[in-house]
Design a protein around this motif. Structure first.
Motif, PDB file in Angstrom:
ATOM      1  N   GLU A  29       0.754  -1.260   0.058  1.00 43.90           N
ATOM      2  CA  GLU A  29      -0.146   0.023  -0.271  1.00 43.90           C
ATOM      3  C   GLU A  29       0.794   1.298   0.168  1.00 43.90           C
ATOM      4  O   GLU A  29       0.160   2.339   0.210  1.00 43.90           O
ATOM      5  N   ASP A  30       2.305   1.108  -0.115  1.00 43.18           N
ATOM      6  CA  ASP A  30       3.209   2.324  -0.230  1.00 43.18           C
ATOM      7  C   ASP A  30       2.939   3.051   1.081  1.00 43.18           C
ATOM      8  O   ASP A  30       2.964   4.183   0.818  1.00 43.18           O
ATOM      9  N   ARG A  31       2.947   2.467   2.258  1.00 38.06           N
ATOM     10  CA  ARG A  31       2.749   3.114   3.395  1.00 38.06           C
ATOM     11  C   ARG A  31       3.679   2.813   4.353  1.00 38.06           C
ATOM     12  O   ARG A  31       3.748   3.233   5.630  1.00 38.06           O
ATOM     13  N   LEU A  32       5.050   2.612   3.768  1.00 40.12           N
ATOM     14  CA  LEU A  32       6.106   2.385   4.828  1.00 40.12           C
ATOM     15  C   LEU A  32       6.621   3.791   5.828  1.00 40.12           C
ATOM     16  O   LEU A  32       7.189   3.291   6.724  1.00 40.12           O
ATOM     17  N   PRO A  33       6.286   4.951   5.195  1.00 40.71           N
ATOM     18  CA  PRO A  33       6.701   5.878   6.143  1.00 40.71           C
ATOM     19  C   PRO A  33       6.103   5.859   7.549  1.00 40.71           C
ATOM     20  O   PRO A  33       6.317   6.517   8.637  1.00 40.71           O
ATOM     21  N   LEU A  34       5.108   5.200   7.551  1.00 35.33           N
ATOM     22  CA  LEU A  34       4.354   4.854   8.945  1.00 35.33           C
ATOM     23  C   LEU A  34       5.103   4.371   9.998  1.00 35.33           C
ATOM     24  O   LEU A  34       5.066   4.677  11.207  1.00 35.33           O
ATOM     25  N   LEU A  35       6.209   3.724   9.421  1.00 41.67           N
ATOM     26  CA  LEU A  35       6.951   2.843  10.532  1.00 41.67           C
ATOM     27  C   LEU A  35       8.130   4.110  11.055  1.00 41.67           C
ATOM     28  O   LEU A  35       8.504   3.540  12.300  1.00 41.67           O
ATOM     29  N   GLY A  36       8.002   5.206  10.753  1.00 37.75           N
ATOM     30  CA  GLY A  36       8.659   6.217  11.437  1.00 37.75           C
ATOM     31  C   GLY A  36       7.926   6.984  12.480  1.00 37.75           C
ATOM     32  O   GLY A  36       8.491   7.719  13.298  1.00 37.75           O
ATOM     33  N   ASP A  37       6.743   6.776  12.440  1.00 40.60           N
ATOM     34  CA  ASP A  37       5.728   7.089  13.877  1.00 40.60           C
ATOM     35  C   ASP A  37       5.851   6.229  14.780  1.00 40.60           C
ATOM     36  O   ASP A  37       5.107   5.167  14.752  1.00 40.60           O
ATOM     37  N   LEU A  80      -3.664 -13.937   8.386  1.00 40.52           N
ATOM     38  CA  LEU A  80      -2.475 -12.957   8.408  1.00 40.52           C
ATOM     39  C   LEU A  80      -2.695 -11.761   7.684  1.00 40.52           C
ATOM     40  O   LEU A  80      -2.747 -10.797   8.581  1.00 40.52           O
ATOM     41  N   ARG A  81      -3.563 -11.750   6.743  1.00 43.79           N
ATOM     42  CA  ARG A  81      -3.850 -10.464   6.002  1.00 43.79           C
ATOM     43  C   ARG A  81      -4.956  -9.590   6.860  1.00 43.79           C
ATOM     44  O   ARG A  81      -5.037  -8.468   6.996  1.00 43.79           O
ATOM     45  N   GLN A  82      -5.900 -10.591   7.264  1.00 43.61           N
ATOM     46  CA  GLN A  82      -6.942 -10.023   8.246  1.00 43.61           C
ATOM     47  C   GLN A  82      -6.310  -9.450   9.531  1.00 43.61           C
ATOM     48  O   GLN A  82      -6.881  -8.069   9.886  1.00 43.61           O
ATOM     49  N   VAL A  83      -5.496  -9.836  10.147  1.00 43.94           N
ATOM     50  CA  VAL A  83      -4.938  -9.407  11.377  1.00 43.94           C
ATOM     51  C   VAL A  83      -3.882  -8.089  10.931  1.00 43.94           C
ATOM     52  O   VAL A  83      -4.011  -7.300  11.827  1.00 43.94           O
ATOM     53  N   ALA A  84      -3.210  -8.294   9.996  1.00 46.23           N
ATOM     54  CA  ALA A  84      -2.736  -7.076   9.344  1.00 46.23           C
ATOM     55  C   ALA A  84      -3.692  -5.961   9.275  1.00 46.23           C
ATOM     56  O   ALA A  84      -3.099  -4.790   9.715  1.00 46.23           O
ATOM     57  N   THR A  85      -4.891  -6.186   8.440  1.00 49.31           N
ATOM     58  CA  THR A  85      -5.602  -4.957   8.043  1.00 49.31           C
ATOM     59  C   THR A  85      -6.005  -4.495   9.474  1.00 49.31           C
ATOM     60  O   THR A  85      -6.279  -3.244   9.537  1.00 49.31           O
ATOM     61  N   GLU A  86      -6.382  -5.195  10.397  1.00 47.67           N
ATOM     62  CA  GLU A  86      -6.987  -4.752  11.671  1.00 47.67           C
ATOM     63  C   GLU A  86      -6.083  -4.006  12.455  1.00 47.67           C
ATOM     64  O   GLU A  86      -6.230  -2.885  12.987  1.00 47.67           O
ATOM     65  N   ALA A  87      -4.702  -4.522  12.410  1.00 53.13           N
ATOM     66  CA  ALA A  87      -3.629  -3.804  13.036  1.00 53.13           C
ATOM     67  C   ALA A  87      -3.478  -2.115  12.590  1.00 53.13           C
ATOM     68  O   ALA A  87      -3.364  -1.307  13.239  1.00 53.13           O
ATOM     69  N   MET A  88      -3.295  -2.220  11.185  1.00 49.25           N
ATOM     70  CA  MET A  88      -3.184  -0.887  10.513  1.00 49.25           C
ATOM     71  C   MET A  88      -4.435  -0.196  10.695  1.00 49.25           C
ATOM     72  O   MET A  88      -4.138   1.093  11.292  1.00 49.25           O
ATOM     73  N   ALA A  89      -5.774  -0.417  10.742  1.00 51.87           N
ATOM     74  CA  ALA A  89      -7.121   0.046  11.112  1.00 51.87           C
ATOM     75  C   ALA A  89      -6.958   0.864  12.407  1.00 51.87           C
ATOM     76  O   ALA A  89      -7.305   1.874  12.677  1.00 51.87           O
ATOM     77  N   ALA A  90      -6.564  -0.199  13.371  1.00 48.38           N
ATOM     78  CA  ALA A  90      -6.624   0.069  14.749  1.00 48.38           C
ATOM     79  C   ALA A  90      -5.537   1.302  14.931  1.00 48.38           C
ATOM     80  O   ALA A  90      -5.542   2.374  15.849  1.00 48.38           O
ATOM     81  N   ALA A  91      -4.385   1.034  14.472  1.00 46.08           N
ATOM     82  CA  ALA A  91      -3.259   2.256  14.582  1.00 46.08           C
ATOM     83  C   ALA A  91      -3.442   3.341  13.988  1.00 46.08           C
ATOM     84  O   ALA A  91      -3.013   4.395  14.471  1.00 46.08           O
ATOM     85  N   THR A  92      -4.261   3.511  12.997  1.00 47.05           N
ATOM     86  CA  THR A  92      -4.528   4.812  12.277  1.00 47.05           C
ATOM     87  C   THR A  92      -5.870   5.306  12.990  1.00 47.05           C
ATOM     88  O   THR A  92      -6.224   6.426  12.392  1.00 47.05           O
ATOM     89  N   GLY A  93      -6.639   4.598  13.660  1.00 46.65           N
ATOM     90  CA  GLY A  93      -8.011   5.133  14.407  1.00 46.65           C
ATOM     91  C   GLY A  93      -9.134   4.989  13.240  1.00 46.65           C
ATOM     92  O   GLY A  93     -10.019   5.666  13.491  1.00 46.65           O
ATOM     93  N   LEU A  94      -8.916   4.215  12.579  1.00 46.35           N
ATOM     94  CA  LEU A  94     -10.201   3.691  11.366  1.00 46.35           C
ATOM     95  C   LEU A  94     -11.074   2.782  11.907  1.00 46.35           C
ATOM     96  O   LEU A  94     -10.897   1.962  12.770  1.00 46.35           O
TER      97      LEU A  94
END
Length: 61
Positions: A16-24, A47-61
């Motif tokens: 998803e070209d979102r690697l810059p999030l790792l700097g936060d 595994l994809r589902q848990v990654a998607t959930e982790a990204m959403a939870a971390a970004t507040g979506l």
């Protein structure tokens, strides 16, 4: 198991070209907290589902 989840999250960030999030550090902390624990399912879909959930939870979506 947690390493597989982390790998899946990294793959999704790359796709998803979102690697810059790792700097936060706060975002990383929230994402990693979401990845730990849970059911030990090793399928690609799980595994994809848990990654998607982790990204959403971390970004507040």
């Amino acid at each position: 198991m947690d390493a597989l989840r982390l790998e899946s999250l990294l793959r999704q960030l790359i796709a998803e070209d979102r690697l810059p999030l790792l700097g936060d550090t706060e975002w990383v902390g929230r994402a990693v907290a979401r990845l730990t624990g849970g059911k030990n399912r090793i399928t690609d879909r799980a595994l994809r589902q848990v990654a998607t959930e982790a990204m959403a939870a971390a970004t507040g979506l």
